[in-house]
Design an enzyme around this catalytic site. Structure first.
Site, PDB file in Angstrom:
ATOM      1  N   GLY A 144       0.392  -1.071  -0.078  1.00 23.08           N
ATOM      2  CA  GLY A 144      -0.051  -0.149   0.248  1.00 23.08           C
ATOM      3  C   GLY A 144       0.990   1.100   0.551  1.00 23.08           C
ATOM      4  O   GLY A 144       0.331   2.579  -0.251  1.00 23.08           O
ATOM      5  N   THR A 145       2.215   1.639   0.336  1.00 24.23           N
ATOM      6  CA  THR A 145       2.758   2.183   0.789  1.00 24.23           C
ATOM      7  C   THR A 145       3.441   2.130  -0.591  1.00 24.23           C
ATOM      8  O   THR A 145       3.309   3.548  -0.583  1.00 24.23           O
ATOM      9  CB  THR A 145       3.940   1.869   1.548  1.00 24.23           C
ATOM     10  N   THR A 173      10.122  -8.042 -11.834  1.00 21.71           N
ATOM     11  CA  THR A 173       9.342  -9.550 -12.266  1.00 21.71           C
ATOM     12  C   THR A 173       8.184  -9.155 -10.844  1.00 21.71           C
ATOM     13  O   THR A 173       8.240  -9.218  -9.931  1.00 21.71           O
ATOM     14  CB  THR A 173      10.000 -10.675 -12.297  1.00 21.71           C
ATOM     15  N   CYS A 185       4.562   7.770  22.920  1.00 19.89           N
ATOM     16  CA  CYS A 185       5.654   7.220  23.582  1.00 19.89           C
ATOM     17  C   CYS A 185       5.793   5.229  22.540  1.00 19.89           C
ATOM     18  O   CYS A 185       7.059   4.162  22.784  1.00 19.89           O
ATOM     19  CB  CYS A 185       5.228   5.981  24.825  1.00 19.89           C
TER      20      CYS A 185
HETATM   21  S1  FES Z   1       9.163   7.121  26.374  1.00 20.37           S
HETATM   22 FE1  FES Z   1       7.188   8.675  26.730  1.00 20.37          FE
HETATM   23  S2  FES Z   1       7.960   8.032  29.285  1.00 20.37           S
HETATM   24 FE2  FES Z   1       9.015   6.930  28.433  1.00 20.37          FE
END
Ligand code: FES
Lengths: 132, 392
Positions: free
Chosen positions: B71-72, B237, B325
Protein backbone atom coordinates in the site's frame (compact mmCIF):
# COMPACT_ATOMS: atom_id res chain seq x y z
CA UNK A 1 7.65 -7.02 24.56
CA UNK A 2 10.86 -7.91 22.90
CA UNK A 3 12.24 -4.39 22.84
CA UNK A 4 12.76 -4.42 26.63
CA UNK A 5 15.13 -6.43 28.78
CA UNK A 6 13.74 -8.90 31.29
CA UNK A 7 14.65 -6.58 34.15
CA UNK A 8 12.74 -3.71 32.59
CA UNK A 9 9.74 -5.98 32.17
CA UNK A 10 10.05 -7.24 35.72
CA UNK A 11 10.12 -3.72 37.19
CA UNK A 12 7.36 -2.60 34.87
CA UNK A 13 5.08 -5.47 35.83
CA UNK A 14 5.85 -5.15 39.57
CA UNK A 15 6.98 -1.61 40.21
CA UNK A 16 8.45 -0.97 43.68
CA UNK A 17 7.67 2.09 45.81
CA UNK A 18 4.65 3.34 43.90
CA UNK A 19 2.66 5.99 45.73
CA UNK A 20 2.92 9.24 47.60
CA UNK A 21 4.32 10.13 51.01
CA UNK A 22 2.22 12.25 53.29
CA UNK A 23 4.17 15.27 54.51
CA UNK A 24 7.28 14.41 52.52
CA UNK A 25 10.59 16.11 53.25
CA UNK A 26 11.12 16.75 49.57
CA UNK A 27 9.24 16.52 46.28
CA UNK A 28 10.78 16.36 42.82
CA UNK A 29 8.57 16.75 39.82
CA UNK A 30 9.83 16.61 36.25
CA UNK A 31 8.09 16.65 32.91
CA UNK A 32 9.35 15.08 29.76
CA UNK A 33 9.57 17.70 27.04
CA UNK A 34 10.03 15.08 24.33
CA UNK A 35 6.90 13.00 24.71
CA UNK A 36 4.99 14.96 27.34
CA UNK A 37 5.21 12.54 30.25
CA UNK A 38 5.61 13.20 33.97
CA UNK A 39 7.35 11.80 37.02
CA UNK A 40 7.04 12.82 40.68
CA UNK A 41 9.28 11.56 43.50
CA UNK A 42 8.52 11.96 47.22
CA UNK A 43 11.25 11.48 49.81
CA UNK A 44 11.53 11.12 53.59
CA UNK A 45 14.95 11.93 55.05
CA UNK A 46 16.40 10.62 58.30
CA UNK A 47 20.02 11.15 59.45
CA UNK A 48 20.99 12.46 56.04
CA UNK A 49 19.69 9.26 54.38
CA UNK A 50 16.64 8.53 52.24
CA UNK A 51 14.46 6.77 54.72
CA UNK A 52 11.63 6.38 52.24
CA UNK A 53 11.09 7.02 48.54
CA UNK A 54 7.85 6.89 46.62
CA UNK A 55 6.96 7.85 43.07
CA UNK A 56 4.17 8.44 40.61
CA UNK A 57 4.74 8.26 36.88
CA UNK A 58 2.73 9.07 33.78
CA UNK A 59 4.60 7.53 30.90
CA UNK A 60 5.68 4.50 28.94
CA UNK A 61 6.76 1.09 30.21
CA UNK A 62 10.39 2.22 30.34
CA UNK A 63 9.50 5.33 32.35
CA UNK A 64 7.69 3.19 34.92
CA UNK A 65 10.54 0.68 35.14
CA UNK A 66 13.03 3.54 35.46
CA UNK A 67 11.10 5.12 38.34
CA UNK A 68 10.87 1.82 40.12
CA UNK A 69 14.57 1.07 39.68
CA UNK A 70 15.65 4.59 40.63
CA UNK A 71 13.55 4.46 43.78
CA UNK A 72 15.11 1.15 44.75
CA UNK A 73 18.63 2.39 44.09
CA UNK A 74 18.03 5.52 46.16
CA UNK A 75 16.38 4.03 49.20
CA UNK A 76 18.68 3.98 52.24
CA UNK A 77 21.46 5.92 50.52
CA UNK A 78 22.89 9.20 51.80
CA UNK A 79 21.80 12.37 50.05
CA UNK A 80 25.20 12.79 48.42
CA UNK A 81 25.14 9.21 47.19
CA UNK A 82 21.73 9.71 45.64
CA UNK A 83 22.95 12.85 43.90
CA UNK A 84 25.51 10.61 42.19
CA UNK A 85 22.85 8.34 40.64
CA UNK A 86 22.96 9.12 36.93
CA UNK A 87 20.54 8.16 34.13
CA UNK A 88 23.25 5.83 32.79
CA UNK A 89 23.50 4.00 36.12
CA UNK A 90 19.73 3.51 36.22
CA UNK A 91 19.68 2.27 32.63
CA UNK A 92 22.60 -0.09 33.36
CA UNK A 93 20.84 -1.55 36.38
CA UNK A 94 17.90 -2.27 34.06
CA UNK A 95 20.25 -4.13 31.67
CA UNK A 96 19.92 -1.32 29.18
CA UNK A 97 17.11 0.50 27.44
CA UNK A 98 16.30 0.80 23.74
CA UNK A 99 17.90 3.89 22.22
CA UNK A 100 14.68 5.79 21.71
CA UNK A 101 13.82 5.17 25.39
CA UNK A 102 17.03 6.46 26.95
CA UNK A 103 15.47 9.86 27.56
CA UNK A 104 13.00 8.18 29.94
CA UNK A 105 15.92 7.28 32.20
CA UNK A 106 16.86 10.95 32.46
CA UNK A 107 13.54 11.56 34.13
CA UNK A 108 14.18 9.17 37.02
CA UNK A 109 17.52 10.64 38.05
CA UNK A 110 16.32 14.20 37.50
CA UNK A 111 13.23 13.72 39.65
CA UNK A 112 15.28 12.17 42.46
CA UNK A 113 17.84 14.97 42.40
CA UNK A 114 15.10 17.56 42.34
CA UNK A 115 13.48 15.97 45.40
CA UNK A 116 16.77 16.23 47.27
CA UNK A 117 17.33 19.83 46.20
CA UNK A 118 13.81 20.55 47.34
CA UNK A 119 14.55 18.91 50.70
CA UNK A 120 17.78 20.88 51.10
CA UNK A 121 15.97 24.13 50.42
CA UNK A 122 13.24 23.35 52.93
CA UNK A 123 15.84 22.22 55.40
CA UNK A 124 17.91 25.38 55.06
CA UNK A 125 14.85 27.47 55.78
CA UNK A 126 14.13 25.24 58.76
CA UNK A 127 17.63 25.88 60.18
CA UNK A 128 17.29 29.62 59.75
CA UNK A 129 14.07 29.48 61.69
CA UNK A 130 15.72 27.45 64.44
CA UNK A 131 18.31 30.12 64.98
CA UNK A 132 15.81 32.82 65.67
CA UNK B 1 -3.21 -18.13 28.17
CA UNK B 2 -6.06 -16.76 26.10
CA UNK B 3 -4.79 -14.94 23.01
CA UNK B 4 -6.83 -12.23 21.36
CA UNK B 5 -5.59 -10.46 18.26
CA UNK B 6 -7.22 -7.06 17.95
CA UNK B 7 -4.65 -5.35 15.79
CA UNK B 8 -6.26 -5.93 12.41
CA UNK B 9 -5.39 -2.33 11.66
CA UNK B 10 -1.73 -3.29 11.40
CA UNK B 11 -2.36 -6.43 9.40
CA UNK B 12 -4.82 -9.30 9.06
CA UNK B 13 -4.47 -13.06 9.02
CA UNK B 14 -4.43 -14.83 5.68
CA UNK B 15 -7.54 -16.97 5.19
CA UNK B 16 -7.15 -20.66 4.37
CA UNK B 17 -8.70 -20.21 0.92
CA UNK B 18 -6.20 -17.49 0.07
CA UNK B 19 -3.29 -19.62 1.17
CA UNK B 20 -4.61 -22.56 -0.89
CA UNK B 21 -4.85 -20.33 -3.95
CA UNK B 22 -1.27 -19.09 -3.48
CA UNK B 23 0.50 -22.38 -2.80
CA UNK B 24 0.85 -23.71 -6.39
CA UNK B 25 2.47 -20.46 -7.45
CA UNK B 26 5.42 -20.91 -5.12
CA UNK B 27 6.70 -24.03 -6.86
CA UNK B 28 4.55 -25.79 -9.43
CA UNK B 29 3.58 -22.61 -11.30
CA UNK B 30 6.84 -20.83 -10.68
CA UNK B 31 7.23 -19.31 -14.14
CA UNK B 32 8.02 -15.69 -14.93
CA UNK B 33 4.85 -14.13 -16.37
CA UNK B 34 6.88 -12.17 -18.92
CA UNK B 35 8.14 -15.34 -20.62
CA UNK B 36 6.69 -16.76 -23.81
CA UNK B 37 6.47 -20.39 -22.88
CA UNK B 38 4.09 -22.61 -20.99
CA UNK B 39 5.51 -21.76 -17.56
CA UNK B 40 5.26 -18.08 -18.31
CA UNK B 41 1.73 -18.45 -19.63
CA UNK B 42 0.47 -20.17 -16.51
CA UNK B 43 1.87 -17.44 -14.25
CA UNK B 44 0.58 -14.74 -16.60
CA UNK B 45 -2.93 -16.23 -16.61
CA UNK B 46 -2.79 -16.36 -12.82
CA UNK B 47 -1.98 -12.68 -12.40
CA UNK B 48 -4.49 -11.63 -15.04
CA UNK B 49 -7.30 -13.40 -13.25
CA UNK B 50 -6.14 -11.77 -10.01
CA UNK B 51 -6.29 -8.45 -11.82
CA UNK B 52 -9.93 -9.12 -12.67
CA UNK B 53 -10.72 -10.05 -9.09
CA UNK B 54 -9.13 -6.89 -7.69
CA UNK B 55 -10.81 -4.74 -10.35
CA UNK B 56 -14.19 -6.21 -9.48
CA UNK B 57 -13.68 -5.42 -5.80
CA UNK B 58 -13.51 -1.69 -6.50
CA UNK B 59 -15.67 -1.44 -9.63
CA UNK B 60 -12.82 -0.72 -12.04
CA UNK B 61 -11.54 -2.54 -15.11
CA UNK B 62 -8.65 -4.97 -15.13
CA UNK B 63 -6.49 -2.75 -17.37
CA UNK B 64 -6.71 -0.03 -14.77
CA UNK B 65 -5.09 -2.12 -12.03
CA UNK B 66 -1.35 -1.78 -11.46
CA UNK B 67 0.03 -4.28 -8.98
CA UNK B 68 2.60 -2.94 -6.53
CA UNK B 69 4.59 -4.29 -3.61
CA UNK B 70 2.55 -2.64 -0.85
CA UNK B 71 0.00 0.00 0.00
CA UNK B 72 2.87 2.32 0.80
CA UNK B 73 4.28 1.83 -2.69
CA UNK B 74 0.85 2.49 -4.22
CA UNK B 75 0.64 5.78 -2.33
CA UNK B 76 4.18 6.79 -3.27
CA UNK B 77 3.44 5.91 -6.87
CA UNK B 78 0.21 7.91 -6.93
CA UNK B 79 1.56 11.04 -5.26
CA UNK B 80 4.97 11.24 -6.90
CA UNK B 81 4.05 9.57 -10.20
CA UNK B 82 0.99 11.74 -10.82
CA UNK B 83 2.71 14.94 -9.71
CA UNK B 84 5.67 14.29 -12.01
CA UNK B 85 3.45 13.41 -14.97
CA UNK B 86 1.35 16.56 -14.67
CA UNK B 87 3.87 19.14 -13.49
CA UNK B 88 3.67 21.05 -16.75
CA UNK B 89 0.19 22.18 -15.73
CA UNK B 90 1.29 23.24 -12.27
CA UNK B 91 3.17 22.24 -9.16
CA UNK B 92 0.60 22.48 -6.42
CA UNK B 93 -0.89 19.50 -4.59
CA UNK B 94 -3.38 19.23 -1.74
CA UNK B 95 -3.52 16.51 0.91
CA UNK B 96 -5.24 16.20 4.28
CA UNK B 97 -3.48 16.59 7.61
CA UNK B 98 -4.32 13.02 8.66
CA UNK B 99 -2.92 11.10 5.70
CA UNK B 100 -0.79 8.03 6.24
CA UNK B 101 2.98 8.67 6.35
CA UNK B 102 3.34 7.14 2.89
CA UNK B 103 1.29 10.06 1.52
CA UNK B 104 2.57 12.72 3.94
CA UNK B 105 6.21 11.90 3.36
CA UNK B 106 5.76 11.54 -0.40
CA UNK B 107 4.29 15.04 -0.40
CA UNK B 108 7.24 16.21 1.68
CA UNK B 109 9.59 14.78 -0.93
CA UNK B 110 7.64 16.61 -3.64
CA UNK B 111 8.18 19.76 -1.59
CA UNK B 112 11.92 19.20 -1.88
CA UNK B 113 11.48 18.75 -5.62
CA UNK B 114 9.94 22.20 -5.91
CA UNK B 115 6.26 21.39 -5.53
CA UNK B 116 3.98 23.35 -3.24
CA UNK B 117 1.88 21.30 -0.80
CA UNK B 118 -1.26 22.50 1.01
CA UNK B 119 -2.72 20.66 4.00
CA UNK B 120 -6.46 20.42 4.55
CA UNK B 121 -7.41 20.39 8.26
CA UNK B 122 -9.94 18.04 9.88
CA UNK B 123 -12.57 18.65 12.55
CA UNK B 124 -12.58 17.05 15.99
CA UNK B 125 -13.97 13.84 14.48
CA UNK B 126 -11.23 13.68 11.91
CA UNK B 127 -13.56 14.69 9.10
CA UNK B 128 -12.41 16.74 6.10
CA UNK B 129 -14.78 19.51 5.01
CA UNK B 130 -14.96 19.38 1.18
CA UNK B 131 -15.25 23.17 1.14
CA UNK B 132 -11.81 23.34 2.73
CA UNK B 133 -10.52 21.42 -0.27
CA UNK B 134 -12.29 23.80 -2.66
CA UNK B 135 -10.78 26.83 -0.94
CA UNK B 136 -7.28 25.48 -1.46
CA UNK B 137 -7.59 24.69 -5.16
CA UNK B 138 -5.58 27.09 -7.31
CA UNK B 139 -4.85 27.47 -11.01
CA UNK B 140 -1.69 25.42 -10.63
CA UNK B 141 -3.24 22.64 -8.52
CA UNK B 142 -2.72 19.29 -10.23
CA UNK B 143 -3.51 16.73 -7.56
CA UNK B 144 -5.68 16.27 -4.49
CA UNK B 145 -5.16 13.23 -2.27
CA UNK B 146 -7.56 12.56 0.60
CA UNK B 147 -7.74 9.19 2.30
CA UNK B 148 -10.98 7.24 2.10
CA UNK B 149 -10.82 6.37 5.77
CA UNK B 150 -8.34 6.85 8.56
CA UNK B 151 -7.53 3.53 10.19
CA UNK B 152 -6.38 5.12 13.43
CA UNK B 153 -9.67 6.73 14.35
CA UNK B 154 -11.94 4.98 11.85
CA UNK B 155 -13.37 8.14 10.29
CA UNK B 156 -14.63 7.74 6.70
CA UNK B 157 -14.13 10.84 4.56
CA UNK B 158 -16.73 12.32 2.17
CA UNK B 159 -14.83 11.41 -1.00
CA UNK B 160 -17.99 11.60 -3.21
CA UNK B 161 -18.35 15.27 -2.29
CA UNK B 162 -14.70 16.05 -2.69
CA UNK B 163 -14.66 14.46 -6.15
CA UNK B 164 -17.45 16.78 -7.32
CA UNK B 165 -15.18 19.69 -6.48
CA UNK B 166 -12.06 18.22 -8.09
CA UNK B 167 -14.05 17.36 -11.23
CA UNK B 168 -15.30 20.94 -11.53
CA UNK B 169 -11.75 22.21 -11.28
CA UNK B 170 -10.31 19.43 -13.44
CA UNK B 171 -7.88 18.36 -10.77
CA UNK B 172 -6.85 14.72 -10.36
CA UNK B 173 -8.18 13.09 -7.19
CA UNK B 174 -6.36 10.21 -5.54
CA UNK B 175 -7.66 8.40 -2.50
CA UNK B 176 -5.76 6.12 -0.16
CA UNK B 177 -8.35 3.36 0.29
CA UNK B 178 -6.04 0.98 2.14
CA UNK B 179 -8.29 1.03 5.21
CA UNK B 180 -11.49 0.59 3.19
CA UNK B 181 -10.92 -1.50 0.05
CA UNK B 182 -11.92 -5.06 0.90
CA UNK B 183 -13.55 -3.92 4.13
CA UNK B 184 -16.45 -1.69 3.09
CA UNK B 185 -18.00 -1.19 -0.36
CA UNK B 186 -15.58 0.82 -2.48
CA UNK B 187 -16.57 1.77 -5.99
CA UNK B 188 -14.28 4.03 -7.97
CA UNK B 189 -17.13 5.29 -10.17
CA UNK B 190 -19.32 6.18 -7.22
CA UNK B 191 -16.44 7.79 -5.38
CA UNK B 192 -15.55 9.70 -8.53
CA UNK B 193 -11.81 9.38 -7.99
CA UNK B 194 -9.06 9.10 -10.61
CA UNK B 195 -6.65 6.96 -8.62
CA UNK B 196 -7.01 4.67 -5.63
CA UNK B 197 -4.54 2.72 -3.48
CA UNK B 198 -5.28 -0.58 -1.80
CA UNK B 199 -3.36 -3.31 0.03
CA UNK B 200 -4.27 -6.97 0.28
CA UNK B 201 -2.92 -7.58 3.78
CA UNK B 202 -5.72 -5.32 5.06
CA UNK B 203 -8.36 -7.80 3.90
CA UNK B 204 -6.97 -11.22 4.76
CA UNK B 205 -4.61 -11.42 1.83
CA UNK B 206 -0.81 -11.60 1.85
CA UNK B 207 1.67 -8.84 2.63
CA UNK B 208 3.74 -7.53 -0.25
CA UNK B 209 0.69 -7.16 -2.49
CA UNK B 210 -0.74 -3.74 -3.13
CA UNK B 211 -2.39 -2.17 -6.12
CA UNK B 212 -2.97 1.22 -7.61
CA UNK B 213 -6.12 1.65 -9.62
CA UNK B 214 -5.63 4.39 -12.19
CA UNK B 215 -8.49 5.63 -14.32
CA UNK B 216 -8.04 4.88 -18.01
CA UNK B 217 -6.36 7.78 -19.77
CA UNK B 218 -4.73 9.35 -16.70
CA UNK B 219 -0.99 9.69 -17.20
CA UNK B 220 1.49 8.64 -14.53
CA UNK B 221 5.27 8.58 -14.32
CA UNK B 222 6.68 5.18 -13.40
CA UNK B 223 8.85 5.21 -10.28
CA UNK B 224 10.53 1.91 -11.05
CA UNK B 225 12.12 1.66 -14.48
CA UNK B 226 13.00 -1.55 -16.21
CA UNK B 227 10.94 -4.00 -18.22
CA UNK B 228 7.40 -3.72 -19.49
CA UNK B 229 5.65 -5.41 -16.58
CA UNK B 230 2.36 -3.82 -15.56
CA UNK B 231 2.14 -2.12 -18.94
CA UNK B 232 5.49 -0.46 -18.45
CA UNK B 233 4.27 1.37 -15.37
CA UNK B 234 5.90 -0.77 -12.72
CA UNK B 235 8.92 -2.75 -13.77
CA UNK B 236 10.26 -5.81 -11.98
CA UNK B 237 9.34 -9.48 -11.97
CA UNK B 238 5.93 -9.80 -10.39
CA UNK B 239 5.50 -11.28 -6.92
CA UNK B 240 3.20 -13.89 -8.42
CA UNK B 241 2.05 -15.80 -5.30
CA UNK B 242 1.27 -12.53 -3.50
CA UNK B 243 -0.66 -11.19 -6.47
CA UNK B 244 -2.64 -14.44 -6.76
CA UNK B 245 -3.39 -14.19 -3.04
CA UNK B 246 -4.53 -10.59 -3.32
CA UNK B 247 -6.91 -11.61 -6.10
CA UNK B 248 -8.41 -14.43 -4.09
CA UNK B 249 -8.68 -12.21 -1.00
CA UNK B 250 -10.42 -9.55 -3.11
CA UNK B 251 -12.91 -12.09 -4.43
CA UNK B 252 -13.69 -13.38 -0.94
CA UNK B 253 -14.01 -9.84 0.42
CA UNK B 254 -16.36 -8.91 -2.39
CA UNK B 255 -18.55 -11.98 -1.90
CA UNK B 256 -18.79 -11.84 1.87
CA UNK B 257 -18.65 -8.12 2.50
CA UNK B 258 -22.12 -7.67 3.99
CA UNK B 259 -21.82 -10.52 6.47
CA UNK B 260 -18.30 -9.46 7.45
CA UNK B 261 -19.40 -5.88 8.05
CA UNK B 262 -22.33 -6.97 10.17
CA UNK B 263 -20.07 -9.14 12.29
CA UNK B 264 -17.50 -6.36 12.78
CA UNK B 265 -20.05 -3.67 13.54
CA UNK B 266 -21.56 -5.78 16.32
CA UNK B 267 -18.21 -6.24 18.03
CA UNK B 268 -17.16 -2.63 17.48
CA UNK B 269 -20.39 -1.17 18.82
CA UNK B 270 -20.23 -3.29 21.95
CA UNK B 271 -16.77 -2.01 22.74
CA UNK B 272 -17.62 1.58 21.82
CA UNK B 273 -20.51 1.57 24.24
CA UNK B 274 -19.15 -0.65 27.00
CA UNK B 275 -15.64 0.73 27.49
CA UNK B 276 -16.88 4.25 28.30
CA UNK B 277 -19.55 2.80 30.59
CA UNK B 278 -17.10 0.63 32.55
CA UNK B 279 -14.18 3.05 32.69
CA UNK B 280 -14.40 6.72 33.71
CA UNK B 281 -12.74 9.54 31.77
CA UNK B 282 -12.61 7.87 28.39
CA UNK B 283 -12.84 9.78 25.12
CA UNK B 284 -13.99 7.99 21.96
CA UNK B 285 -11.86 9.18 19.05
CA UNK B 286 -13.17 9.38 15.49
CA UNK B 287 -16.58 9.90 14.01
CA UNK B 288 -19.63 8.42 15.78
CA UNK B 289 -21.38 7.50 12.50
CA UNK B 290 -18.99 7.65 9.54
CA UNK B 291 -16.76 4.96 10.93
CA UNK B 292 -14.94 1.83 9.78
CA UNK B 293 -16.86 -1.28 10.86
CA UNK B 294 -13.99 -2.82 12.84
CA UNK B 295 -12.57 0.29 14.47
CA UNK B 296 -13.01 1.13 18.15
CA UNK B 297 -10.57 3.82 19.21
CA UNK B 298 -10.30 5.65 22.50
CA UNK B 299 -8.16 7.88 24.64
CA UNK B 300 -8.02 6.77 28.25
CA UNK B 301 -7.23 9.83 30.31
CA UNK B 302 -4.37 10.21 32.82
CA UNK B 303 -2.38 7.21 31.55
CA UNK B 304 -0.13 6.40 28.63
CA UNK B 305 -0.77 4.03 25.73
CA UNK B 306 2.42 2.00 25.58
CA UNK B 307 2.12 1.01 29.23
CA UNK B 308 -1.47 -0.14 28.57
CA UNK B 309 -0.36 -2.04 25.48
CA UNK B 310 2.33 -3.86 27.45
CA UNK B 311 -0.06 -4.87 30.22
CA UNK B 312 -2.68 -5.97 27.69
CA UNK B 313 0.00 -7.94 25.86
CA UNK B 314 0.88 -9.69 29.11
CA UNK B 315 -2.75 -10.84 29.16
CA UNK B 316 -2.59 -12.04 25.57
CA UNK B 317 -4.35 -9.09 23.95
CA UNK B 318 -2.70 -7.40 20.96
CA UNK B 319 -3.73 -3.87 20.04
CA UNK B 320 -2.00 -0.64 19.04
CA UNK B 321 -1.79 2.99 20.15
CA UNK B 322 -1.06 6.45 18.77
CA UNK B 323 0.78 7.51 21.92
CA UNK B 324 4.03 9.45 21.46
CA UNK B 325 5.88 6.84 23.50
CA UNK B 326 4.96 4.08 21.03
CA UNK B 327 6.24 6.02 18.04
CA UNK B 328 9.90 6.06 17.21
CA UNK B 329 9.78 9.82 16.72
CA UNK B 330 8.29 10.29 20.21
CA UNK B 331 5.62 12.53 18.77
CA UNK B 332 1.96 12.01 19.51
CA UNK B 333 -0.03 10.75 16.56
CA UNK B 334 -0.39 13.50 13.95
CA UNK B 335 -3.95 12.29 13.44
CA UNK B 336 -5.00 12.89 17.05
CA UNK B 337 -3.18 16.23 17.14
CA UNK B 338 -4.88 17.32 13.88
CA UNK B 339 -8.18 16.51 15.59
CA UNK B 340 -7.22 19.01 18.33
CA UNK B 341 -6.96 16.35 21.01
CA UNK B 342 -4.66 17.72 23.77
CA UNK B 343 -1.25 16.02 23.99
CA UNK B 344 -1.78 14.59 27.47
CA UNK B 345 -5.03 12.93 26.36
CA UNK B 346 -3.54 11.74 23.05
CA UNK B 347 -0.94 9.90 25.16
CA UNK B 348 -3.71 7.55 26.34
CA UNK B 349 -4.64 6.44 22.82
CA UNK B 350 -5.83 2.84 22.34
CA UNK B 351 -6.88 1.34 19.05
CA UNK B 352 -8.86 -1.88 18.78
CA UNK B 353 -9.12 -3.26 15.25
CA UNK B 354 -11.56 -6.14 14.92
CA UNK B 355 -11.25 -8.80 12.26
CA UNK B 356 -13.40 -11.62 10.93
CA UNK B 357 -11.87 -14.12 13.39
CA UNK B 358 -12.88 -12.14 16.47
CA UNK B 359 -15.86 -13.08 18.56
CA UNK B 360 -18.05 -11.63 21.25
CA UNK B 361 -15.97 -13.53 23.82
CA UNK B 362 -13.00 -11.43 22.76
CA UNK B 363 -14.97 -8.31 23.68
CA UNK B 364 -15.89 -9.90 27.02
CA UNK B 365 -12.24 -10.63 27.65
CA UNK B 366 -11.17 -7.04 26.90
CA UNK B 367 -13.88 -5.73 29.19
CA UNK B 368 -12.67 -8.05 31.93
CA UNK B 369 -8.97 -7.31 31.55
CA UNK B 370 -8.81 -3.62 30.66
CA UNK B 371 -10.45 -1.93 33.70
CA UNK B 372 -7.96 -3.33 36.26
CA UNK B 373 -5.07 -2.38 33.95
CA UNK B 374 -6.36 1.17 33.71
CA UNK B 375 -6.82 1.23 37.47
CA UNK B 376 -3.30 -0.04 38.10
CA UNK B 377 -1.75 2.62 35.85
CA UNK B 378 -3.93 5.37 37.23
CA UNK B 379 -2.78 4.49 40.75
CA UNK B 380 0.71 5.23 39.46
CA UNK B 381 -0.20 8.39 37.60
CA UNK B 382 0.64 11.81 39.02
CA UNK B 383 -1.91 13.33 36.64
CA UNK B 384 -4.64 11.18 38.11
CA UNK B 385 -3.79 12.00 41.72
CA UNK B 386 -3.71 15.69 40.80
CA UNK B 387 -7.09 15.32 39.16
CA UNK B 388 -8.51 13.58 42.23
CA UNK B 389 -7.20 16.39 44.44
CA UNK B 390 -8.19 19.41 42.44
CA UNK B 391 -10.20 18.38 39.41
CA UNK B 392 -9.08 19.07 35.87
S1 FES C 1 8.81 7.33 25.75
FE1 FES C 1 7.40 8.62 26.71
S2 FES C 1 7.86 8.27 28.82
FE2 FES C 1 9.17 6.91 27.82
Amino acid sequence: MAIYSERVMEHFMNPRNVGEIENPDGIGEVGNPICGDMMTFYIKVKDNRLDDVKFKTFGCGAAIAVSSMASEMAKGKTLDEVMKITPELVADELDGLPKQKLHCSNLGAQALHKAIENYRENHKKGKDNDRE
Amino acid sequence: MKKVYLDNVSTTRLTVEVRQAMLPYFDENFGNPSCVHEWGDIAKEGIESARNQVAQLIGGTAEEIIFTGSGTESNNFAIKGLALAHQKKGKHIIISAIEHFSVLHSAKTLGKWGFDVSLVPVDKYGLVDPEDVRRRIRKDTILVSIMHANSEVGTIEPIEHISQITKESEVILHTDAIATAGTIPVNVQKLGVDALSLASNQFYGPKGAGALWLRQGVRINPLIDGGVQEDGRRAGTENVPAIIGSGKAAELAYDSMTTRIEHLVNLRDRLLSEIPSTIDHVVITGHPKHRLPGNASFCIEFIEGEAMLMLLNSKGIAITSGSACTSRALKASHVLIAMSIPHAIAQGSLLFGFGIDNSSEDVDYVLEVLPPIVEKLRQMSPLYSKFLKRGK
